[in-house]
Motif scaffolding. Structure first.
Motif, PDB file in Angstrom:
ATOM      1  N   HIS A 195     -29.088 -30.257 -62.385  1.00 27.31           N
ATOM      2  CA  HIS A 195     -29.193 -30.751 -61.012  1.00 27.31           C
ATOM      3  C   HIS A 195     -27.834 -31.240 -60.543  1.00 27.31           C
ATOM      4  CE1 HIS A 195     -33.473 -30.408 -60.358  1.00 27.31           C
ATOM      5  NE2 HIS A 195     -33.629 -30.714 -61.640  1.00 27.31           N
ATOM      6  N   GLY A 196     -27.523 -30.921 -59.302  1.00 27.20           N
ATOM      7  CA  GLY A 196     -26.259 -31.355 -58.734  1.00 27.20           C
ATOM      8  C   GLY A 196     -25.098 -30.427 -59.055  1.00 27.20           C
ATOM      9  N   GLN A 197     -25.307 -29.438 -59.900  1.00 28.87           N
ATOM     10  CA  GLN A 197     -24.246 -28.483 -60.246  1.00 28.87           C
ATOM     11  C   GLN A 197     -24.309 -27.297 -59.293  1.00 28.87           C
ATOM     12  OE1 GLN A 197     -21.955 -29.094 -62.717  1.00 28.87           O
ATOM     13  NE2 GLN A 197     -22.996 -31.072 -62.756  1.00 28.87           N
ATOM     14  N   ASN A 198     -23.170 -26.888 -58.790  1.00 32.10           N
ATOM     15  CA  ASN A 198     -23.110 -25.738 -57.910  1.00 32.10           C
ATOM     16  C   ASN A 198     -23.275 -24.470 -58.747  1.00 32.10           C
ATOM     17  OD1 ASN A 198     -22.330 -23.551 -56.296  1.00 32.10           O
ATOM     18  ND2 ASN A 198     -20.954 -24.838 -55.096  1.00 32.10           N
ATOM     19  N   ARG A 199     -24.291 -23.695 -58.459  1.00 34.71           N
ATOM     20  CA  ARG A 199     -24.582 -22.478 -59.224  1.00 34.71           C
ATOM     21  C   ARG A 199     -24.246 -21.209 -58.437  1.00 34.71           C
ATOM     22  NH1 ARG A 199     -28.594 -23.313 -63.009  1.00 34.71           N
ATOM     23  NH2 ARG A 199     -27.639 -21.528 -63.994  1.00 34.71           N
ATOM     24  N   ASP A 200     -23.612 -21.354 -57.280  1.00 35.43           N
ATOM     25  CA  ASP A 200     -23.380 -20.205 -56.404  1.00 35.43           C
ATOM     26  C   ASP A 200     -22.600 -19.091 -57.086  1.00 35.43           C
ATOM     27  OD1 ASP A 200     -23.536 -18.924 -53.773  1.00 35.43           O
ATOM     28  OD2 ASP A 200     -21.352 -19.205 -53.774  1.00 35.43           O
ATOM     29  N   HIS A 201     -21.575 -19.433 -57.860  1.00 36.07           N
ATOM     30  CA  HIS A 201     -20.781 -18.412 -58.535  1.00 36.07           C
ATOM     31  C   HIS A 201     -21.669 -17.600 -59.500  1.00 36.07           C
ATOM     32  CE1 HIS A 201     -17.356 -16.411 -60.332  1.00 36.07           C
ATOM     33  NE2 HIS A 201     -17.820 -16.747 -61.519  1.00 36.07           N
ATOM     34  N   GLU A 202     -22.505 -18.289 -60.273  1.00 40.47           N
ATOM     35  CA  GLU A 202     -23.414 -17.596 -61.196  1.00 40.47           C
ATOM     36  C   GLU A 202     -24.390 -16.700 -60.445  1.00 40.47           C
ATOM     37  OE1 GLU A 202     -25.038 -20.327 -64.370  1.00 40.47           O
ATOM     38  OE2 GLU A 202     -23.909 -21.715 -63.089  1.00 40.47           O
ATOM     39  N   HIS A 203     -24.935 -17.219 -59.347  1.00 39.76           N
ATOM     40  CA  HIS A 203     -25.876 -16.418 -58.551  1.00 39.76           C
ATOM     41  C   HIS A 203     -25.203 -15.156 -58.023  1.00 39.76           C
ATOM     42  CE1 HIS A 203     -28.206 -20.371 -57.600  1.00 39.76           C
ATOM     43  NE2 HIS A 203     -28.480 -19.913 -58.813  1.00 39.76           N
ATOM     44  N   ALA A 204     -24.006 -15.314 -57.509  1.00 41.41           N
ATOM     45  CA  ALA A 204     -23.276 -14.162 -56.971  1.00 41.41           C
ATOM     46  C   ALA A 204     -23.016 -13.122 -58.054  1.00 41.41           C
ATOM     47  CB  ALA A 204     -21.967 -14.623 -56.341  1.00 41.41           C
ATOM     48  N   ARG A 205     -22.562 -13.576 -59.230  1.00 41.41           N
ATOM     49  CA  ARG A 205     -22.279 -12.638 -60.325  1.00 41.41           C
ATOM     50  C   ARG A 205     -23.555 -11.916 -60.765  1.00 41.41           C
ATOM     51  NH1 ARG A 205     -18.415 -13.964 -58.309  1.00 41.41           N
ATOM     52  NH2 ARG A 205     -18.936 -11.986 -57.407  1.00 41.41           N
ATOM     53  N   PHE A 206     -24.670 -12.662 -60.880  1.00 42.64           N
ATOM     54  CA  PHE A 206     -25.922 -12.025 -61.294  1.00 42.64           C
ATOM     55  C   PHE A 206     -26.368 -10.984 -60.270  1.00 42.64           C
ATOM     56  CE2 PHE A 206     -30.503 -11.668 -60.783  1.00 42.64           C
ATOM     57  CZ  PHE A 206     -30.817 -11.055 -61.987  1.00 42.64           C
ATOM     58  N   LEU A 207     -26.317 -11.316 -58.997  1.00 47.35           N
ATOM     59  CA  LEU A 207     -26.773 -10.366 -57.976  1.00 47.35           C
ATOM     60  C   LEU A 207     -25.867  -9.145 -57.913  1.00 47.35           C
ATOM     61  CD1 LEU A 207     -27.946 -12.885 -55.249  1.00 47.35           C
ATOM     62  CD2 LEU A 207     -29.384 -11.482 -56.760  1.00 47.35           C
ATOM     63  N   ASP A 208     -24.553  -9.316 -58.144  1.00 47.01           N
ATOM     64  CA  ASP A 208     -23.646  -8.166 -58.232  1.00 47.01           C
ATOM     65  C   ASP A 208     -24.049  -7.269 -59.401  1.00 47.01           C
ATOM     66  OD1 ASP A 208     -22.181  -9.108 -56.075  1.00 47.01           O
ATOM     67  OD2 ASP A 208     -20.560  -9.942 -57.321  1.00 47.01           O
ATOM     68  N   TRP A 209     -24.326  -7.894 -60.554  1.00 49.75           N
ATOM     69  CA  TRP A 209     -24.752  -7.137 -61.737  1.00 49.75           C
ATOM     70  C   TRP A 209     -26.065  -6.408 -61.457  1.00 49.75           C
ATOM     71  CZ3 TRP A 209     -29.299  -7.653 -64.456  1.00 49.75           C
ATOM     72  CH2 TRP A 209     -29.380  -6.910 -65.639  1.00 49.75           C
ATOM     73  N   LEU A 210     -27.021  -7.091 -60.851  1.00 44.70           N
ATOM     74  CA  LEU A 210     -28.319  -6.476 -60.565  1.00 44.70           C
ATOM     75  C   LEU A 210     -28.171  -5.284 -59.631  1.00 44.70           C
ATOM     76  CD1 LEU A 210     -31.378  -6.411 -60.816  1.00 44.70           C
ATOM     77  CD2 LEU A 210     -31.492  -8.161 -59.012  1.00 44.70           C
ATOM     78  N   LEU A 211     -27.349  -5.403 -58.636  1.00 49.21           N
ATOM     79  CA  LEU A 211     -27.132  -4.293 -57.715  1.00 49.21           C
ATOM     80  C   LEU A 211     -26.519  -3.093 -58.435  1.00 49.21           C
ATOM     81  CD1 LEU A 211     -27.492  -3.354 -54.852  1.00 49.21           C
ATOM     82  CD2 LEU A 211     -25.335  -4.460 -54.257  1.00 49.21           C
ATOM     83  N   ARG A 212     -25.569  -3.343 -59.328  1.00 53.12           N
ATOM     84  CA  ARG A 212     -24.993  -2.235 -60.121  1.00 53.12           C
ATOM     85  C   ARG A 212     -26.062  -1.572 -60.979  1.00 53.12           C
ATOM     86  NH1 ARG A 212     -21.084  -6.009 -61.066  1.00 53.12           N
ATOM     87  NH2 ARG A 212     -21.691  -6.227 -63.255  1.00 53.12           N
TER      88      ARG A 212
END
Length: 152
Positions: A2-19
């Protein structure tokens, strides 16, 4: 976390999923709930999800996306963009509905198409069943009985 910014992880995962969707030439992506980890997700997390759906449609115009609400999601929030998502071959099912005392199953039963546009499968897009959706009125007050009625 909680309180940790996870945006970078989310972006990387969604990039991987799209590939992966591109490499596998997927026909359908099923997102089976808990899209967010809270009923009121951060705006950035919502933006990431919808940017992903737009990108997936742009790169894979035939890809169908089925997204259902989980127990951590707000069913209403998941369904809010549903009319726009349909234009992107995406379905957002957050809640069930009733017609009289019968489940509105037509709204939940979705045809899934293959690369040739033929119906290859059917998906029963059943979101997490909240007590308020399966009890009360003519449905009775027993949550487990309400879930059984939906499954029947």
């Amino acid at each position: 976390l909680h309180g940790q910014n996870r945006d970078h992880e989310h972006a990387r995962f969604l990039d991987w999923l799209l590939r992966q969707l591109e490499e596998q030439r997927a026909d359908v992506l099923l997102i089976a709930g808990d899209i967010f980890d809270t009923i009121n997700p951060p705006l950035k997390a919502q933006e990431r999800l919808y940017d992903f759906i737009v990108s997936a449609h742009r790169r894979l115009p035939r890809l169908e996306i089925v997204m259902i609400a989980g127990n951590h999601d707000s069913g209403a929030r998941i369904e809010l963009p549903a009319p726009l998502m349909k234009r992107l071959n995406a379905h957002a099912i957050g809640r069930i509905g009733w017609i009289d005392e019968s489940l509105d199953s037509d709204r939940l039963l979705l045809p899934l198409h293959d690369a040739d546009g033929q119906v290859a499968a059917w998906c029963l897009a059943l979101p997490f069943l909240r007590p308020a959706e399966v009890t009360g009125g003519g449905l009775g007050d027993d949550y487990l009985a309400g879930i059984r009625q939906v499954h029947e």
